[in-house]
Design an enzyme around this catalytic site. Sequence first.
Site, PDB file in Angstrom:
ATOM      1  N   LYS A 208      -4.560  -7.045   3.194  1.00 27.62           N
ATOM      2  CA  LYS A 208      -5.731  -7.487   3.951  1.00 27.62           C
ATOM      3  C   LYS A 208      -7.009  -7.238   3.146  1.00 27.62           C
ATOM      4  O   LYS A 208      -7.836  -8.110   2.977  1.00 27.62           O
ATOM      5  CB  LYS A 208      -5.771  -6.738   5.281  1.00 27.62           C
ATOM      6  CG  LYS A 208      -6.936  -7.101   6.168  1.00 27.62           C
ATOM      7  CD  LYS A 208      -6.821  -6.402   7.511  1.00 27.62           C
ATOM      8  CE  LYS A 208      -8.111  -6.522   8.286  1.00 27.62           C
ATOM      9  NZ  LYS A 208      -8.070  -5.870   9.596  1.00 27.62           N
ATOM     10  N   GLU A 214      -1.797   1.343  -3.864  1.00 29.12           N
ATOM     11  CA  GLU A 214      -0.359   1.142  -4.073  1.00 29.12           C
ATOM     12  C   GLU A 214      -0.040  -0.325  -4.355  1.00 29.12           C
ATOM     13  O   GLU A 214       0.684  -0.668  -5.300  1.00 29.12           O
ATOM     14  CB  GLU A 214       0.440   1.572  -2.824  1.00 29.12           C
ATOM     15  CG  GLU A 214       0.472   3.059  -2.578  1.00 29.12           C
ATOM     16  CD  GLU A 214      -0.608   3.506  -1.608  1.00 29.12           C
ATOM     17  OE1 GLU A 214      -1.709   2.900  -1.612  1.00 29.12           O
ATOM     18  OE2 GLU A 214      -0.365   4.464  -0.854  1.00 29.12           O
ATOM     19  N   GLY A 268      -3.839  -4.482  10.571  1.00 32.70           N
ATOM     20  CA  GLY A 268      -2.661  -4.523   9.692  1.00 32.70           C
ATOM     21  C   GLY A 268      -1.355  -4.460  10.465  1.00 32.70           C
ATOM     22  O   GLY A 268      -0.432  -5.245  10.232  1.00 32.70           O
ATOM     23  N   ARG A 269      -1.266  -3.529  11.418  1.00 34.25           N
ATOM     24  CA  ARG A 269      -0.001  -3.357  12.147  1.00 34.25           C
ATOM     25  C   ARG A 269       0.192  -4.407  13.223  1.00 34.25           C
ATOM     26  O   ARG A 269       1.185  -4.373  13.952  1.00 34.25           O
ATOM     27  CB  ARG A 269       0.073  -1.950  12.732  1.00 34.25           C
ATOM     28  CG  ARG A 269      -1.093  -1.561  13.622  1.00 34.25           C
ATOM     29  CD  ARG A 269      -1.089  -0.071  13.903  1.00 34.25           C
ATOM     30  NE  ARG A 269      -2.277   0.379  14.626  1.00 34.25           N
ATOM     31  CZ  ARG A 269      -3.443   0.690  14.087  1.00 34.25           C
ATOM     32  NH1 ARG A 269      -3.613   0.576  12.786  1.00 34.25           N
ATOM     33  NH2 ARG A 269      -4.441   1.130  14.815  1.00 34.25           N
ATOM     34  N   GLU A 354       0.279   4.805  14.708  1.00 29.21           N
ATOM     35  CA  GLU A 354      -1.029   4.562  14.097  1.00 29.21           C
ATOM     36  C   GLU A 354      -2.016   4.124  15.186  1.00 29.21           C
ATOM     37  O   GLU A 354      -3.214   4.370  15.087  1.00 29.21           O
ATOM     38  CB  GLU A 354      -0.925   3.504  12.990  1.00 29.21           C
ATOM     39  CG  GLU A 354      -1.978   3.687  11.908  1.00 29.21           C
ATOM     40  CD  GLU A 354      -1.765   2.817  10.692  1.00 29.21           C
ATOM     41  OE1 GLU A 354      -1.220   1.712  10.823  1.00 29.21           O
ATOM     42  OE2 GLU A 354      -2.174   3.231   9.589  1.00 29.21           O
ATOM     43  N   HIS A 385      26.448   9.337  16.145  1.00 26.19           N
ATOM     44  CA  HIS A 385      27.297  10.265  15.400  1.00 26.19           C
ATOM     45  C   HIS A 385      26.477  11.270  14.618  1.00 26.19           C
ATOM     46  O   HIS A 385      26.997  11.933  13.728  1.00 26.19           O
ATOM     47  CB  HIS A 385      28.239   9.473  14.489  1.00 26.19           C
ATOM     48  CG  HIS A 385      29.191   8.628  15.276  1.00 26.19           C
ATOM     49  ND1 HIS A 385      30.463   9.037  15.593  1.00 26.19           N
ATOM     50  CD2 HIS A 385      29.003   7.429  15.877  1.00 26.19           C
ATOM     51  CE1 HIS A 385      31.040   8.102  16.341  1.00 26.19           C
ATOM     52  NE2 HIS A 385      30.178   7.116  16.528  1.00 26.19           N
TER      53      HIS A 385
END
Length: 548
Positions: A208, A214, A268-269, A354, A385
């Site tokens: 964005k 990163e 963003g999310r 967030e 399990h």
Amino acid sequence: MTALPLRQRPAWMSLIRHFEEVHSLHLRDLFASDATRGLRLRAQAEGLYLDYSKNRVTDETLRLLFELARESELAEQRDRMFRGDHLNVSEDRAVLHVALRMPKEATLVVDGVDVVEQVHRVLERMTTFALAVRSGEWKGHTGKSIKNVVNVGIGGSDLGPVMAYEALRHYSRRDLTFRFVSNVDATDLVEALRDLDAAETLFIVSSKTFGTLETLTNAQSARQWLSERLGEDAVAKHFVAVSTNDVKVRDFGIAIENMFGFWDWVGGRYSMESAIGLSTMLAIGPEQFNQLLEGFHAMDEHFRSAPFEQNLPVIMGLLAVWNRNFLDCPTVGVMPYDQYLRRLPAYLQQLTMESNGKHVTIAGVEVDYPTGATYWGEAGTNGQHSFYQLIHQGTTIVPVDLIGFAKSLNPLGGHHDILTSNVFAQAQALAFGKTAEEVRAEGTADQIVAHRVMTGNRPTNVLLAELLTPRLLGSLVALYEHSVFTQGTIWGIDSFDQWGVELGKVLATQIIPELSAATDSELAHDSSTNALIALYRTLKKAGDTYGH
Ligand code: G6Q
């Protein structure tokens, strides 16, 4: 918002008194005293059936929770969101992911601009591009068609795309390979590219801001990888960008005609159905992507128009508040019983945590009640399990959402009935448990009885749908989005900012040169950080047995 502070709302005060009366009720008794409970405490919309009867609530609890929603001005806040008001107060932004999935004929004018028209203009460009890539008409630098798509992004620019790709893999073009690179750990990129032919590879740089360290680091290394193999000129045919920042996209070397835009009012999310979903569209094609949007929109309309008492996101959001603030449950498990949804827990983790991991109200006042729970999960039946032990017998109550489907996309022998029997059985076991008498009646030795007792009374929601389709996925994600919104509105917090992630980024930026400079500089951090950096420097210089 003009609602009273949460603790002063009459319904909240009534709920506190009410909790004293009901907190010791057991789901065993609630079901025993009402044969219709499982038929009454359920709701259905857009292909999703929600059974919430195995929550520790009575009719009065629900009545008070709906009253709380009204006193919290949930309807007014919801309408403000749909209108484009700046609900994201700390960033002074509208929150308009719902506009991303409005049909073409709709209009929504915000600050003098029809945002729906903007959205569809980008969707059309995405469609043209996706059709060209999928048909082979889009050629790479050497004239070969694209066979591999690598999305480079992180957080909201990664989790939506990777979750949707995995979820809809059944509907995807199997002759195309999709990879998702997010971690700045070079291993992520190196392993993703290891077996790919550069001449057939398309990179989508999704960011964005186009300023995320990163993503830019990965994108630079990806560009270098491509240039080393095909030359710098190849970038034009092998790199596209998804961003709101055309200046930085151009600076990176991607032409504007290869950029797909979105807007600051998409968090963003909350962006997987914006241009950030370009990889999804490439995988499943524009028509099915459109069905995904329709599913989102249908749930938006349900949230907007259904009475609270039948409104899935409102019910789920209010139950989440009840479990968090009254039953004092710090975590929630989300367990999709569908292998294709294995990344859904990670996606929902970002969406919920967030959004609602906040310590102050919209007005900036410290909250005096717990807010967002920790979300986590794993596709069923694997979790059963391992960590389900704690959910069944641990000392912490973990409310669980169990998500199942009536039909499998891969029908094979008895697999699906076995899988789905576990959805129902887990909800039963968690609710009703097993008493000491029942354990004893099985002939268990006295000293073992306590170990085998299952207290039960552990809440679950069961979401059941017919089949996992693009449309259903859209409705499912929108359901969680609006449940998050409902919770955030009750808590009176800003569910759309994320200031908490900033400090770590800033501190890392200060530390990077201390780790990478040729000469070791003086360190002026706390003694712990100084010692860690000093050790890192020493170990980095030392030779190792592998000769790195
Ligand atoms: C989401 C967050 C965050 C964001 C990433 C990537 O709501 O804001 O996860 O999506 O930090 O940001 P860019 O898309 O700007 O690279």
